[in-house]
Scaffold this motif. Sequence first.
Motif, short mmCIF file in Angstrom:
data_model
loop_
_atom_site.label_atom_id
_atom_site.label_comp_id
_atom_site.label_asym_id
_atom_site.label_seq_id
_atom_site.Cartn_x
_atom_site.Cartn_y
_atom_site.Cartn_z
N ALA A 38 0.84 -1.19 0.00
CA ALA A 38 0.00 0.00 0.00
C ALA A 38 0.88 1.24 0.00
N VAL A 39 0.36 2.32 -0.61
CA VAL A 39 1.06 3.60 -0.69
C VAL A 39 0.07 4.70 -0.34
N LEU A 40 0.52 5.74 0.35
CA LEU A 40 -0.34 6.87 0.66
C LEU A 40 -0.71 7.61 -0.61
N GLY A 41 -1.97 8.06 -0.70
CA GLY A 41 -2.41 8.90 -1.80
C GLY A 41 -2.93 8.10 -2.98
N ALA A 42 -3.33 8.84 -4.01
CA ALA A 42 -3.89 8.23 -5.23
C ALA A 42 -2.79 8.09 -6.27
N HIS A 43 -2.49 6.86 -6.67
CA HIS A 43 -1.44 6.58 -7.64
C HIS A 43 -1.96 5.56 -8.65
N ALA A 44 -2.79 6.03 -9.56
CA ALA A 44 -3.43 5.12 -10.50
C ALA A 44 -2.42 4.45 -11.44
N GLY A 45 -1.27 5.09 -11.66
CA GLY A 45 -0.29 4.55 -12.59
C GLY A 45 0.67 3.53 -11.99
N TYR A 46 0.55 3.25 -10.69
CA TYR A 46 1.44 2.27 -10.08
C TYR A 46 1.07 0.86 -10.55
N ALA A 47 2.06 0.00 -10.65
CA ALA A 47 1.80 -1.36 -11.10
C ALA A 47 2.69 -2.34 -10.35
N TRP A 48 2.17 -3.53 -10.10
CA TRP A 48 2.90 -4.58 -9.40
C TRP A 48 3.32 -5.66 -10.37
N HIS A 49 4.52 -6.25 -10.14
CA HIS A 49 5.03 -7.33 -10.97
C HIS A 49 5.44 -8.48 -10.06
#
Length: 229
Positions: A135-146
Amino acid sequence: MRSLMVAAALALTSLVAQPVADACGGSYDSFRPRIKKRAPALFLVAPHAGSTFVLLNQPVDEKAHTWRRLERRSYDDTMVAPAPMLASPVEITLVGPGGTKIVSARKQVLVKEAFLHGREPTVAMYVPAGEFRIAVLGAHAGYAWHELELVETARTGTKKRHAETELLTTFNETTRTYETQVKQRGWWAGSGAGIALGVITADGIRYAVLQDGAALTTISLGATATPRA
């Protein structure tokens, strides 16, 4: 009750302050050292018995609270205690193999995680269930997990890979701790305490994510690029 209020304030401070605890390798793009990049502060997502928590790594006095088992009829003996709800919600971005989801959270809880070494109690946030890792604080729609692919398991360690990134996790018998060494395209990228958890893309930079108990650290892998076939 006073200790609960202090715990709540600490948790909110932790989220707003966004501390960065990068492993050896730096919190900037190692392939473009002149362009400094601040690594995202990551928190572990812990699913348990129908509940999902974001562990904030804010210690609490275990003796000051009344604990109960989260699920009595389960091998999972995670313990929880009540904590005050935040005065206003915070946005949290959940990231994992299930995708990226931005949620608004206010409900806190104190958690003693059953499956983590040491089981130190911490402040946590309730979040919706899903296949999330961090999890990350704030809105980060462009984050992606691999997710990582298992390459090899041997007495010397466990090797995993994503694209051109290789992560070798070894166990130190003397200190009883794990350490992970990271290579990017065959070049040394860094090392840190803990096991290899995955790789995240954040703001155009890829980071290896290492897990040491509930603590997460990152090693910069450089700007995103199309992997070689």
